[in-house]
Motif scaffolding. Structure first.
Motif, PDB file in Angstrom:
ATOM      1  N   THR A  86       0.788  -1.231   0.000  1.00  0.00           N
ATOM      2  CA  THR A  86       0.000   0.000   0.000  1.00  0.00           C
ATOM      3  C   THR A  86       0.822   1.283   0.000  1.00  0.00           C
ATOM      4  OG1 THR A  86      -0.106  -0.050   2.421  1.00  0.00           O
ATOM      5  CG2 THR A  86      -1.902  -1.135   1.220  1.00  0.00           C
ATOM      6  N   GLU A  87       2.146   1.166  -0.120  1.00  0.00           N
ATOM      7  CA  GLU A  87       2.982   2.376  -0.055  1.00  0.00           C
ATOM      8  C   GLU A  87       4.089   2.368  -1.102  1.00  0.00           C
ATOM      9  OE1 GLU A  87       5.823   4.868   3.052  1.00  0.00           O
ATOM     10  OE2 GLU A  87       5.215   2.842   3.571  1.00  0.00           O
ATOM     11  N   VAL A  88       4.226   3.522  -1.780  1.00  0.00           N
ATOM     12  CA  VAL A  88       5.344   3.765  -2.693  1.00  0.00           C
ATOM     13  C   VAL A  88       5.949   5.108  -2.324  1.00  0.00           C
ATOM     14  CG1 VAL A  88       4.477   2.420  -4.641  1.00  0.00           C
ATOM     15  CG2 VAL A  88       3.845   4.825  -4.435  1.00  0.00           C
ATOM     16  N   VAL A  89       7.248   5.249  -2.597  1.00  0.00           N
ATOM     17  CA  VAL A  89       7.919   6.529  -2.387  1.00  0.00           C
ATOM     18  C   VAL A  89       8.650   6.888  -3.677  1.00  0.00           C
ATOM     19  CG1 VAL A  89       8.137   6.454   0.127  1.00  0.00           C
ATOM     20  CG2 VAL A  89       9.860   5.338  -1.282  1.00  0.00           C
ATOM     21  N   ALA A  90       8.777   8.187  -3.925  1.00  0.00           N
ATOM     22  CA  ALA A  90       9.437   8.661  -5.146  1.00  0.00           C
ATOM     23  C   ALA A  90      10.415   9.768  -4.791  1.00  0.00           C
ATOM     24  CB  ALA A  90       8.400   9.181  -6.131  1.00  0.00           C
ATOM     25  N   ALA A 139       4.051  10.643  -3.533  1.00  0.00           N
ATOM     26  CA  ALA A 139       3.717   9.482  -4.355  1.00  0.00           C
ATOM     27  C   ALA A 139       2.581   8.715  -3.699  1.00  0.00           C
ATOM     28  CB  ALA A 139       4.935   8.588  -4.526  1.00  0.00           C
ATOM     29  N   ALA A 140       1.800   8.014  -4.520  1.00  0.00           N
ATOM     30  CA  ALA A 140       0.661   7.253  -4.001  1.00  0.00           C
ATOM     31  C   ALA A 140       0.325   6.107  -4.943  1.00  0.00           C
ATOM     32  CB  ALA A 140      -0.545   8.178  -3.844  1.00  0.00           C
ATOM     33  N   ILE A 141      -0.483   5.201  -4.431  1.00  0.00           N
ATOM     34  CA  ILE A 141      -1.036   4.127  -5.248  1.00  0.00           C
ATOM     35  C   ILE A 141      -2.481   4.509  -5.535  1.00  0.00           C
ATOM     36  CG2 ILE A 141      -1.708   1.702  -5.282  1.00  0.00           C
ATOM     37  CD1 ILE A 141       0.745   1.165  -3.466  1.00  0.00           C
ATOM     38  N   ASP A 142      -2.821   4.500  -6.818  1.00  0.00           N
ATOM     39  CA  ASP A 142      -4.168   4.852  -7.264  1.00  0.00           C
ATOM     40  C   ASP A 142      -4.689   3.708  -8.134  1.00  0.00           C
ATOM     41  OD1 ASP A 142      -6.524   6.081  -7.955  1.00  0.00           O
ATOM     42  OD2 ASP A 142      -5.600   7.540  -9.306  1.00  0.00           O
ATOM     43  N   GLY A 143      -5.377   2.773  -7.483  1.00  0.00           N
ATOM     44  CA  GLY A 143      -5.847   1.596  -8.218  1.00  0.00           C
ATOM     45  C   GLY A 143      -4.670   0.750  -8.672  1.00  0.00           C
TER      46      GLY A 143
END
Length: 150
Positions: A86-90, A139-143
């Motif tokens: 559920t987590e990403v970083v950029a 950054a985020a997860i969108d679908g």
């Protein structure tokens, strides 16, 4: 002269040496960089202010948990780390040492110019010569997508 008022040569040299050492230490302390030390800035990635709309930079399925990738958000090249389901970083893909373009290297990012390595999970420096962490984007997860705001 009495023994009480006479300074021995040894006592005089010891006192003079100690005083000189203290003055030198103070003078050298003035040469130290001000502000935070290199190690604390390496552990505190700067957030890059974002005002843009989130941009799709890649499919979530293409970046398994614990891996790194590259992408482009608008005209900005970025590097990504997927920390969990559920987590990403950029981060910016620009090395904080000399401005070279960094690349994914396992769970980290590596600079091909001078060998700096940055931790994918938080952008901090693993090995130098870089001293500052990578600046971070939102950054985020969108679908099924990873989105980044620049």
């Amino acid at each position: 002269m009495s023994a009480e008022s006479t300074l021995s040569r040894r006592l005089l040299l010891t006192s003079t040496t100690a005083a000189t050492g203290g003055v030198c230490a103070l003078a050298l302390a003035g040469c130290a960089p001000s502000g935070t030390s290199g190690s604390s800035s390496a552990t505190s990635p700067l957030a890059i202010p974002t005002t843009g709309t989130p941009t799709r930079v890649g499919k979530l399925a293409d970046v398994p948990v614990g891996t790194t990738a590259t992408g482009t958000a608008g005209s900005q090249n970025i590097v990504i780390f997927r920390a969990s389901e559920t987590e990403v970083v950029a981060y910016t893909d620009i090395c904080t040492h000399a401005g070279c373009q960094i690349a994914p290297s396992g769970t980290n990012f590596k600079c091909p110019c001078h060998g700096s390595v940055f931790k994918g999970a938080d952008g901090t420096v693993v090995t130098g010569p870089a001293k500052k962490a990578l600046p971070r984007f939102a950054a985020a997860i969108d679908g099924d997508w990873i989105t980044v705001s620049v």
